[in-house]
Design a protein around this motif. Structure first.
Motif, PDB file in Angstrom:
ATOM      1  N   PHE A  73       0.756  -1.195  -0.035  1.00 16.66           N
ATOM      2  CA  PHE A  73      -0.165   0.057  -0.040  1.00 16.66           C
ATOM      3  C   PHE A  73       0.997   1.381   0.172  1.00 16.66           C
ATOM      4  O   PHE A  73       0.479   2.183  -0.801  1.00 16.66           O
ATOM      5  N   ALA A  74       1.769   1.147   1.000  1.00 25.43           N
ATOM      6  CA  ALA A  74       2.646   2.366   0.891  1.00 25.43           C
ATOM      7  C   ALA A  74       3.381   2.550  -0.321  1.00 25.43           C
ATOM      8  O   ALA A  74       3.595   3.728  -0.765  1.00 25.43           O
ATOM      9  N   LEU A  75       3.961   1.541  -1.019  1.00 25.58           N
ATOM     10  CA  LEU A  75       4.586   1.690  -2.244  1.00 25.58           C
ATOM     11  C   LEU A  75       3.962   2.060  -3.323  1.00 25.58           C
ATOM     12  O   LEU A  75       4.166   3.218  -4.137  1.00 25.58           O
ATOM     13  N   GLY A  76       2.718   1.655  -3.600  1.00 29.36           N
ATOM     14  CA  GLY A  76       1.600   2.207  -4.507  1.00 29.36           C
ATOM     15  C   GLY A  76       1.186   3.709  -4.195  1.00 29.36           C
ATOM     16  O   GLY A  76       1.387   4.509  -5.244  1.00 29.36           O
ATOM     17  N   VAL A  77       0.876   4.026  -2.810  1.00 36.19           N
ATOM     18  CA  VAL A  77       0.741   5.616  -2.588  1.00 36.19           C
ATOM     19  C   VAL A  77       1.731   6.249  -3.137  1.00 36.19           C
ATOM     20  O   VAL A  77       1.827   7.411  -3.426  1.00 36.19           O
ATOM     21  N   GLY A  78       3.033   5.684  -2.511  1.00 30.75           N
ATOM     22  CA  GLY A  78       4.169   6.545  -2.692  1.00 30.75           C
ATOM     23  C   GLY A  78       4.682   6.648  -4.221  1.00 30.75           C
ATOM     24  O   GLY A  78       4.917   7.892  -4.485  1.00 30.75           O
ATOM     25  N   ILE A  79       4.651   5.846  -4.977  1.00 26.89           N
ATOM     26  CA  ILE A  79       4.976   6.150  -6.416  1.00 26.89           C
ATOM     27  C   ILE A  79       3.891   7.185  -7.059  1.00 26.89           C
ATOM     28  O   ILE A  79       4.227   7.875  -7.722  1.00 26.89           O
ATOM     29  N   PHE A  80       2.516   6.987  -6.594  1.00 29.13           N
ATOM     30  CA  PHE A  80       1.537   7.815  -6.881  1.00 29.13           C
ATOM     31  C   PHE A  80       1.907   9.300  -6.655  1.00 29.13           C
ATOM     32  O   PHE A  80       2.056  10.089  -7.388  1.00 29.13           O
ATOM     33  N   THR A  81       2.605   9.335  -5.301  1.00 31.98           N
ATOM     34  CA  THR A  81       2.385  10.841  -4.970  1.00 31.98           C
ATOM     35  C   THR A  81       3.686  11.435  -5.662  1.00 31.98           C
ATOM     36  O   THR A  81       3.647  12.437  -6.099  1.00 31.98           O
ATOM     37  N   ARG A  82       4.598  10.566  -6.037  1.00 29.96           N
ATOM     38  CA  ARG A  82       6.048  11.141  -6.700  1.00 29.96           C
ATOM     39  C   ARG A  82       5.408  11.481  -7.973  1.00 29.96           C
ATOM     40  O   ARG A  82       5.915  12.750  -8.702  1.00 29.96           O
ATOM     41  N   ASN A  83       4.751  10.783  -8.674  1.00 33.71           N
ATOM     42  CA  ASN A  83       4.086  11.337  -9.974  1.00 33.71           C
ATOM     43  C   ASN A  83       3.376  12.417 -10.026  1.00 33.71           C
ATOM     44  O   ASN A  83       3.652  13.212 -10.979  1.00 33.71           O
ATOM     45  N   ILE A  84       2.464  12.478  -9.188  1.00 31.83           N
ATOM     46  CA  ILE A  84       1.644  13.781  -8.837  1.00 31.83           C
ATOM     47  C   ILE A  84       2.572  14.886  -8.782  1.00 31.83           C
ATOM     48  O   ILE A  84       2.494  16.189  -9.274  1.00 31.83           O
ATOM     49  N   LEU A  85       3.599  14.821  -7.984  1.00 28.25           N
ATOM     50  CA  LEU A  85       4.717  15.943  -7.587  1.00 28.25           C
ATOM     51  C   LEU A  85       5.351  16.269  -9.050  1.00 28.25           C
ATOM     52  O   LEU A  85       5.539  17.246  -9.452  1.00 28.25           O
ATOM     53  N   LYS A  86       5.525  15.267  -9.882  1.00 28.24           N
ATOM     54  CA  LYS A  86       6.416  15.515 -11.168  1.00 28.24           C
ATOM     55  C   LYS A  86       5.345  16.378 -12.135  1.00 28.24           C
ATOM     56  O   LYS A  86       5.746  17.467 -12.620  1.00 28.24           O
ATOM     57  N   ILE A  87       3.929  15.766 -12.035  1.00 35.31           N
ATOM     58  CA  ILE A  87       2.972  16.758 -12.776  1.00 35.31           C
ATOM     59  C   ILE A  87       2.917  18.121 -12.400  1.00 35.31           C
ATOM     60  O   ILE A  87       2.799  19.002 -13.056  1.00 35.31           O
ATOM     61  N   ARG A  88       2.930  18.260 -10.858  1.00 36.47           N
ATOM     62  CA  ARG A  88       2.821  19.740 -10.535  1.00 36.47           C
ATOM     63  C   ARG A  88       3.910  20.487 -10.918  1.00 36.47           C
ATOM     64  O   ARG A  88       3.718  21.675 -11.410  1.00 36.47           O
ATOM     65  N   SER A  89       5.078  19.859 -11.084  1.00 36.74           N
ATOM     66  CA  SER A  89       6.343  20.668 -11.217  1.00 36.74           C
ATOM     67  C   SER A  89       6.083  20.933 -12.862  1.00 36.74           C
ATOM     68  O   SER A  89       6.687  22.142 -13.277  1.00 36.74           O
ATOM     69  N   ASN A  90       5.818  19.897 -13.412  1.00 43.88           N
ATOM     70  CA  ASN A  90       5.490  20.134 -14.993  1.00 43.88           C
ATOM     71  C   ASN A  90       4.649  21.631 -15.236  1.00 43.88           C
ATOM     72  O   ASN A  90       4.710  22.338 -15.990  1.00 43.88           O
ATOM     73  N   ILE A  91       3.187  21.200 -14.588  1.00 45.81           N
ATOM     74  CA  ILE A  91       2.386  22.405 -14.787  1.00 45.81           C
ATOM     75  C   ILE A  91       3.076  23.674 -14.418  1.00 45.81           C
ATOM     76  O   ILE A  91       2.936  24.766 -15.245  1.00 45.81           O
ATOM     77  N   LEU A  92       3.908  23.671 -13.436  1.00 51.52           N
ATOM     78  CA  LEU A  92       4.625  25.001 -12.696  1.00 51.52           C
ATOM     79  C   LEU A  92       5.686  25.378 -13.933  1.00 51.52           C
ATOM     80  O   LEU A  92       5.970  26.475 -13.662  1.00 51.52           O
ATOM     81  N   LEU A  93       5.842  24.765 -14.654  1.00 54.74           N
ATOM     82  CA  LEU A  93       6.593  25.198 -16.065  1.00 54.74           C
ATOM     83  C   LEU A  93       5.922  26.412 -16.709  1.00 54.74           C
ATOM     84  O   LEU A  93       6.569  27.216 -17.406  1.00 54.74           O
ATOM     85  N   GLY A  94       4.736  26.547 -16.544  1.00 52.53           N
ATOM     86  CA  GLY A  94       3.892  27.575 -17.292  1.00 52.53           C
ATOM     87  C   GLY A  94       4.117  28.970 -16.571  1.00 52.53           C
ATOM     88  O   GLY A  94       4.609  28.859 -15.477  1.00 52.53           O
ATOM     89  N   LYS A  95       3.712  29.931 -17.458  1.00 53.20           N
ATOM     90  CA  LYS A  95       3.871  31.297 -16.956  1.00 53.20           C
ATOM     91  C   LYS A  95       2.844  31.421 -15.579  1.00 53.20           C
ATOM     92  O   LYS A  95       1.636  30.852 -15.659  1.00 53.20           O
TER      93      LYS A  95
END
Lengths: 254, 442
Positions: B13-35
């Motif tokens: 469970f921790a692994l599943g949620v952990g990887i998911f959280t990491r991916n969400i953070l990646k998406i967040r930082s990609n989105i914040l590449l925008g102006k």
């Protein structure tokens, strides 16, 4: 407008004629019909004449923000100098730009589309159209994108058509899902990209499916596109494409 | 040894949620590449929009068949996930149906409802599959859907079928064990749907049924964790991003296009008779931003959020007048290209660090062609059609701005139109002094 100011008058409305309404032969008829109604109803208005210039809408949609803002700021300077408060226009593109895009550049006016004013005049019984030429006729109404989706004005033109005692027939895509005539976004001024059909033909086919006696429009560009479409279908003369103002002017026999 | 399953579960469970959280953070930082763009205003209206459009699905039902089916899957998904809470607690504590004693007969109602929803979800998913693969609705087979997007859409449907089957089978075997008064399987739940699956498993010995029940239970929760992590690679992110996306969506009238403030400054300077043309240069040492957008970093974070939120349903494209008449433009493709590109840029940044230097590619031309951009009539049909507030039109307009203001690359006819406006104040070559001629013609 300059003459009014010189005479010390303050007209209620500035009628923004627009480039199409000033120069295009078909659209000039709409301008004249609308002016006849305004005169009949005793609305006080003035036009800018040679002091009016393109709002910049086609430049902005084409991507030239610089030219748009040049036009906007020049026009705003003129309108603010005349202390304009209320503006009415027959063109939804001018309407949208003046109403929504001028405030951020310092032009704050109460802007309405002519169909809104006409509806008001009918309600106030300044003009009457019941039982006229269009009684029992089938009229289909084409929503201009910049009036409908862009500014949520769907009902004013429809109420007017119903007041003509005409039968309002809707196309298969109408109101918020109305199909564009193909002229917006500066497409009016260029050939369309490669495809298998012109947009105005598609829209005209939708209009003709309703077997109308008249096609009603509320935008000079839509009017051109729909008229061309009707011509293409060899129905010219059989199914007139008329602006809402022209419908009223005809009904009133102005 | 007795705690081994609990430990394995907790780690999984921790692994599943952990990887998911990491991916969400990646998406967040990609989105914040925008102006940056300020959408912190009008919180009340924004919450209202989110509740109506995302939570209330108000724009889905514009197309009733897809809309109602979607609501079934959506409600099923949310409610059945309440069961997930119990499964997770059971998994960690080693209990079985821990909520049952607390809820009493209400537990039966809850489980019964979940089962009926699961059956409805299965039905809806089958209808969706038929629409995509048998009826082959136009909007699902457009060119941009070839390859991965098509597979992705089908995979999600298969995933849901498997998850619902595991859920119902888990209940069916559980019910069999309850009937046999097998230890650890207390009487709990009401099984209106899975009771039809019971004959399937009835022939096995009780020990085998326990093994089956455990397998279904584990596969169900593992499947959910896999699905959770599949989201990142899929169009299915909308189940989460639809909420922020509708919250941050544009609230102005659709016809009001973005005002470019950088341009205002220049125009004002130009129109000000007292402006000193030499004074401005000394102040501005930084290189000014380019006008419009040629790559994803020129877009705003809201536009990039839009791209990640897109479910590729194609309602925008099917309403687009240009697409309907056979032009290359597809608003959905604009969103898909934007997402592909921001993913690509994000990958390169994480590989090379913050000093990302362009790979020589751009959103313009390498992903979105000029032909597509110039086919748009700016009619807002795509914006209106999107059930979750995505605005492809704003990207098209920003890219046109780049083409015209940075490259002077407008089609010739538009250049003529613009020089007419510049010279005579109208898009046609008429003398501005003739504006009042109509008045004399009356």
């Amino acid at each position: 407008m300059a003459q009014c100011v010189a005479a010390g008058e303050k007209p209620e409305f500035l009628f923004w004629v627009g480039c199409a309404g000033s120069f295009d032969d078909r659209a000039k008829k709409i301008t004249k019909a609308f002016v006849k109604i305004l005169n009949k109803a005793g609305v006080s208005f003035a036009v800018l004449g040679a002091e009016e210039s393109c709002t910049g809408d086609p430049a902005k949609r084409a991507g030239n923000e610089f030219l748009f803002q040049m036009q906007a700021m020049t026009n705003i300077e003129v309108m603010n100098a005349y202390e304009i408060t209320k503006v009415v226009t027959t063109c939804p593109h001018c309407f949208n730009t003046l109403k929504n895009e001028y405030p951020e550049l310092g032009g704050n006016y109460d802007v309405i589309h002519h169909t809104q004013l006409l509806k008001q005049l009918l309600e106030d019984q300044k003009i009457t159209v019941e039982g006229g030429t269009f009684q029992g006729k089938r009229i289909t109404y084409h929503d201009p994108c910049y009036l409908g989706r862009a500014n949520q004005i769907y009902e004013a033109p429809r109420e007017i058509i119903q007041k003509l005692d005409a039968e309002l027939v809707e196309m298969k895509s109408c109101k918020s899902r109305g199909l564009c005539c193909g002229a917006g976004g500066a497409q009016m001024f260029k050939e369309a990209e490669k495809g298998d059909k012109e947009i105005n033909i598609e829209r005209t086919e939708q209009a003709l499916e309703t077997t109308p006696d008249y096609v009603a429009a509320a935008c000079p560009f839509c009017n051109t596109m729909m008229s061309d479409g009707v011509k293409n279908k060899e129905m010219e003369g059989k199914i007139p494409v008329l602006d809402i103002a022209e419908l009223i002017a005809t009904a009133e026999d102005l | 040894m007795t705690y081994l399953p609990n430990i394995i579960f907790t780690l999984m469970f921790a692994l599943g949620v952990g990887i998911f959280t990491r991916n969400i953070l990646k998406i967040r930082s990609n989105i914040l590449l925008g102006k940056d763009v300020d959408r912190s205003d009008q919180a009340g209206r924004r919450w209202g929009q989110m509740i109506r459009v995302a939570l209330g699905q108000s724009k889905m039902v514009v197309r009733p068949v897809a809309g109602i089916m979607h609501i079934i899957v959506y409600v099923g998904f949310i409610l059945i996930n309440i069961e997930l809470l119990e499964i997770v607690i059971d998994g960690i504590l080693g209990t079985h149906r821990i909520f049952a004693p607390y809820l009493g007969s209400f537990y039966d109602v809850v489980i019964g409802t979940f089962e009926i929803l699961a059956a409805l979800v299965l039905l809806a998913v089958v209808v969706f599959w038929i629409r995509r693969n048998v009826i082959r609705l136009q909007r699902f087979i457009k060119p941009e859907m070839e390859g991965w997007p098509k597979k992705d859409a089908d995979l999600i449907l298969y995933f849901e079928v498997v998850l619902m089957f595991l859920f119902l089978s888990m209940n069916a075997t559980d019910a069999l064990l309850q009937q046999a008064n097998y230890p650890h399987y207390a009487q709990a739940g009401f099984f209106p749907v899975s009771s039809y699956l019971m004959p399937l498993y009835n022939g096995f010995s009780l020990d085998t049924i326990v093994l089956l029940e455990r397998s279904f239970w584990w596969l169900h929760i593992a499947g959910i964790l896999v699905f959770l992590n599949y989201l990142y690679f899929s169009k299915h992110l909308h189940i989460l991003l639809a909420f922020p996306n509708t919250y941050y969506a544009n609230l102005n009238p659709a016809g009001q296009f973005r005002n470019n403030a950088a341009v205002s400054k220049e125009v004002q300077l130009m129109m000000d008779p007292d402006a000193d043309p030499y004074a401005a240069d000394t102040e501005e040492t930084a290189e000014p931003d380019s006008f419009g957008a040629s790559d994803v970093t020129d877009l705003s974070w809201v536009q990039l959020l839009n791209a990640y939120t897109c479910t590729e349903c194609g309602r925008c494209t099917s309403e687009c007048p240009a697409n309907q008449t056979g032009k290359k433009l597809s608003p959905r493709k604009i969103m898909m290209d934007t997402r592909d590109r921001v993913e690509e840029v994000g990958k390169q940044i994480s590989a090379k660090g913050d000093n990302f230097e362009s790979d020589g590619k751009k959103l313009l031309d390498d992903y979105i062609s000029r032909e597509e951009l110039w086919a748009c009539t700016s009619c807002n049909a795509c914006v209106q059609a999107c059930p979750i507030g995505i605005d492809p039109l704003s990207i098209i307009m920003d890219m046109r701005q780049y083409l015209v203001m940075e490259q002077s690359a407008a089609p010739t006819e538009l250049n003529n139109m613009m020089s007419n406006i510049e010279n005579n104040g109208a898009p046609w070559p008429f003398n501005n002094q003739d504006r009042l001629l109509w008045a004399n013609e009356a």
